[in-house]
Design a protein around this motif. Structure first.
Motif, mmCIF file in Angstrom:
data_model
loop_
_atom_site.group_PDB
_atom_site.id
_atom_site.type_symbol
_atom_site.label_atom_id
_atom_site.label_comp_id
_atom_site.label_asym_id
_atom_site.label_seq_id
_atom_site.Cartn_x
_atom_site.Cartn_y
_atom_site.Cartn_z
ATOM 1 N N UNK A 77 1.057 -1.035 0.011
ATOM 2 C CA UNK A 77 -0.055 0.026 -0.021
ATOM 3 C C UNK A 77 0.853 1.108 -0.083
ATOM 4 N N UNK A 78 2.077 1.262 0.525
ATOM 5 C CA UNK A 78 2.886 2.455 0.765
ATOM 6 C C UNK A 78 3.513 2.524 -0.554
ATOM 7 N N UNK A 79 4.075 1.271 -1.198
ATOM 8 C CA UNK A 79 4.641 1.477 -2.494
ATOM 9 C C UNK A 79 3.757 2.009 -3.568
ATOM 10 N N UNK A 80 2.310 2.121 -3.337
ATOM 11 C CA UNK A 80 1.540 2.304 -4.261
ATOM 12 C C UNK A 80 1.170 3.778 -4.183
ATOM 13 N N UNK A 81 1.760 4.757 -3.308
ATOM 14 C CA UNK A 81 1.514 6.078 -2.970
ATOM 15 C C UNK A 81 2.121 6.596 -4.236
ATOM 16 N N UNK A 82 1.517 7.945 -4.811
ATOM 17 C CA UNK A 82 1.875 8.423 -6.021
ATOM 18 C C UNK A 82 3.609 9.259 -5.951
ATOM 19 N N UNK A 83 4.064 9.473 -4.641
ATOM 20 C CA UNK A 83 5.207 10.022 -4.233
ATOM 21 C C UNK A 83 6.249 9.115 -3.749
ATOM 22 N N UNK A 84 5.763 7.594 -3.720
ATOM 23 C CA UNK A 84 6.607 6.734 -3.064
ATOM 24 C C UNK A 84 8.192 6.725 -3.649
ATOM 25 N N UNK A 85 8.113 6.930 -4.957
ATOM 26 C CA UNK A 85 9.718 6.735 -5.476
ATOM 27 C C UNK A 85 10.473 7.902 -5.062
ATOM 28 N N UNK A 86 9.914 9.268 -5.016
ATOM 29 C CA UNK A 86 10.700 10.311 -4.512
ATOM 30 C C UNK A 86 10.911 9.919 -3.090
ATOM 31 N N UNK A 87 10.153 9.959 -2.331
ATOM 32 C CA UNK A 87 10.240 9.835 -0.913
ATOM 33 C C UNK A 87 11.060 8.652 -0.398
ATOM 34 N N UNK A 88 11.086 7.441 -1.434
ATOM 35 C CA UNK A 88 11.767 6.347 -0.906
ATOM 36 C C UNK A 88 13.493 6.435 -1.337
ATOM 37 N N UNK A 89 13.516 7.328 -2.462
ATOM 38 C CA UNK A 89 14.734 7.574 -2.735
ATOM 39 C C UNK A 89 15.698 8.328 -1.580
ATOM 40 N N UNK A 90 14.839 9.248 -0.978
ATOM 41 C CA UNK A 90 15.452 10.268 0.135
ATOM 42 C C UNK A 90 15.427 9.571 1.378
ATOM 43 N N UNK A 91 14.599 8.416 1.430
ATOM 44 C CA UNK A 91 14.239 7.782 2.736
ATOM 45 C C UNK A 91 13.722 8.637 3.856
ATOM 46 N N UNK A 92 12.695 9.379 3.447
ATOM 47 C CA UNK A 92 11.919 10.105 4.220
ATOM 48 C C UNK A 92 10.853 9.475 5.175
ATOM 49 N N UNK A 93 11.836 9.501 6.509
ATOM 50 C CA UNK A 93 10.792 8.738 7.550
ATOM 51 C C UNK A 93 9.873 9.239 8.088
ATOM 52 N N UNK A 94 9.737 10.733 8.224
ATOM 53 C CA UNK A 94 8.627 11.643 8.442
ATOM 54 C C UNK A 94 7.422 11.377 7.673
ATOM 55 N N UNK A 95 7.559 11.299 6.081
ATOM 56 C CA UNK A 95 6.708 10.888 5.383
ATOM 57 C C UNK A 95 6.260 9.368 5.522
ATOM 58 N N UNK A 96 7.081 8.581 5.566
ATOM 59 C CA UNK A 96 6.610 7.086 6.081
ATOM 60 C C UNK A 96 5.841 6.795 7.174
ATOM 61 N N UNK A 97 6.307 7.526 8.276
ATOM 62 C CA UNK A 97 5.580 7.270 9.397
ATOM 63 C C UNK A 97 3.868 8.089 9.264
ATOM 64 N N UNK A 98 3.835 9.084 8.591
ATOM 65 C CA UNK A 98 2.551 9.552 8.552
ATOM 66 C C UNK A 98 1.759 8.898 7.455
ATOM 67 N N UNK A 99 2.471 8.389 6.442
ATOM 68 C CA UNK A 99 1.532 7.355 5.619
ATOM 69 C C UNK A 99 0.943 6.133 6.303
ATOM 70 N N UNK A 100 1.855 5.723 7.065
ATOM 71 C CA UNK A 100 1.604 4.247 7.919
ATOM 72 C C UNK A 100 0.393 4.919 8.711
ATOM 73 N N UNK A 101 0.318 5.853 9.533
ATOM 74 C CA UNK A 101 -0.713 6.030 10.222
ATOM 75 C C UNK A 101 -1.993 6.473 9.736
ATOM 76 N N UNK A 102 -2.005 6.957 8.450
ATOM 77 C CA UNK A 102 -3.308 7.168 7.458
ATOM 78 C C UNK A 102 -3.749 5.947 7.130
ATOM 79 N N UNK A 103 -2.602 4.805 6.948
ATOM 80 C CA UNK A 103 -3.357 3.514 6.378
ATOM 81 C C UNK A 103 -3.888 2.593 7.529
ATOM 82 N N UNK A 104 -3.065 2.919 8.709
ATOM 83 C CA UNK A 104 -3.717 2.089 9.891
ATOM 84 C C UNK A 104 -4.778 2.624 10.361
ATOM 85 N N UNK A 105 -5.289 4.014 10.227
ATOM 86 C CA UNK A 105 -6.391 4.371 10.689
ATOM 87 C C UNK A 105 -7.465 4.531 9.543
#
Length: 381
Positions: free
Chosen positions: A143-171
């Motif tokens: 589900x996280x990999x399917x986010x539109x901006x995943x490629x950019x955020x994954x290259x930067x290893x943006x952990x703030x973006x990651x935990x916020x996406x996780x929280x959104x998907x969990x809720x």
């Protein structure tokens, strides 16, 4: 409050749960007995994940970071605030201080130390990104990999973006669904959220703010709807200084930001009062509504003000009323360990009347099965 004043007045800080240096006993107990919930794997809502599970996992991870990581321990705060952390650089020297050779050398050492700590923090953020990713289920990773901006955020290893996406998907905020439905569901979770009878005010506000932050991640400031935003824009555009001249763009921009924050604060404060426990705060709600009907607005306009109103009302509840609170509800709210039933399912809001554990019905009580097995073993051959 004038436009110029709003542009420079600091806003009331948003309260949050206090940082913990050690997992709570409830967090330590959960997931340690046979048949209990797995609190080491972060799951999406569609596979049984919940905000409570995510809170426990992040609480444990924060403790691990603070107790075992040798550098970059500041990143633990990201798992609690879901916001970035930055180090404050040394203040620049004044012209007078630059003439003092000793101060200059000390300042250079401070700068070197700051650069070193900033590099360690950057490295720790990337390490945390990798750590959290490995703790996610395959479904959640997909589900996280399917986010539109995943490629950019994954290259930067943006952990703030990651935990916020996780929280959104969990809720259960899934932007893979139609936007209107996702936004409506996120808003519904906020307006229907209620404080349980034995839920303390700090936990209640913290959980409500977590839902609001998920909504704001996709929808902008809470409480600032289209009509309200137009009112703010108009008020800023029509404002003039004492000489009747319009304010410059910088002051207008700062004032607009301040007004949006003020509007958001009031909206959240009202939601805190609205969702507060009806049994505990019925008099408070009735008095506020009565006064408002008499054109006397005593509703709190800040988050801190709303919490203070609840605390004051709580202190005025007669002792015999407090004692009437359900012990079963109190048990659930104290977050005792959650134990799955013999059917393998976990229902977090249900307490078994046989073993008094949370997570299953009595008909699926694992302790009863264990007792039956023991009785069979005790029977003579």
């Amino acid at each position: 409050m004038t436009l110029a004043t709003m542009a420079t007045t600091p806003q009331t800080p948003i309260i949050s749960g206090s940082a913990t240096n050690k997992p709570t006993q409830a967090a330590t107990n959960r997931g340690t007995s046979n048949g209990s919930q797995n609190y080491s794997l972060i799951k999406a809502a569609s596979e049984g994940g919940s905000k409570r599970m995510l809170d426990v996992i992040f609480e444990r991870l924060r403790y691990t970071i603070r107790s075992e990581w040798t550098t970059g321990q500041e990143v633990a705060e990201i798992l609690e605030t879901f916001e970035d952390v930055e180090l404050t650089p040394p203040d620049r020297l004044t012209d007078e201080e630059k003439d003092d050779d000793l101060l200059v050398e000390m300042w250079k050492e401070d700068v070197k130390q700051h650069v070193s700590e900033k590099r360690a923090l950057t490295k720790a953020k990337r390490k945390l990104y990798s750590t959290v990713w490995k703790m996610m289920s395959k479904v959640l990773q997909g589900k996280v990999s399917g986010q539109d901006d995943f490629t950019e955020k994954n290259v930067r290893q943006d952990v703030v973006w990651l935990v916020n996406i996780i929280r959104a998907l969990v809720t259960e905020f899934d932007n893979a669904a139609p936007e209107f439905l996702s936004v409506s569901e996120a808003l519904e979770k906020i307006v229907t959220f209620r404080q349980h009878e034995n839920m303390d005010n700090a936990d209640y506000v913290k959980d409500l703010l977590a839902l609001i932050k998920v909504y704001e991640q996709y929808c902008g400031p809470y409480g600032v709807h289209v009509v309200e935003f137009k009112r703010i824009i108009t008020q800023v555009a029509e404002a003039v200084d004492e000489q009747g001249n319009p304010f410059d763009d910088d002051i207008q921009s700062a004032a607009k930001t301040a007004m949006i924050k003020e509007t958001r604060e009031k909206a959240i404060a009202l939601q805190i009062i609205r969702g507060a426990c009806k049994k505990r705060y019925s008099n408070l709600k009735k008095n506020l509504a009565t006064d408002y009907g008499l054109k006397i607005d005593k509703y709190p306009s800040t988050i801190d003000g709303a919490v203070n109103a609840l605390n004051v009302a709580e202190s005025q509840i007669p002792p015999h009323i407090k004692k009437q609170r359900s012990p079963d509800v109190q048990f659930v709210q104290s977050e005792q360990k959650i134990v799955a039933g013999t059917n393998g399912k976990t229902i977090e809001h249900i307490m078994c009347h046989k073993c008094k554990s949370v997570g299953h019905y009595a008909t699926n009580c694992p302790s009863e099965k264990s007792e039956e097995k023991e009785r069979k073993n005790e029977q003579p051959p």
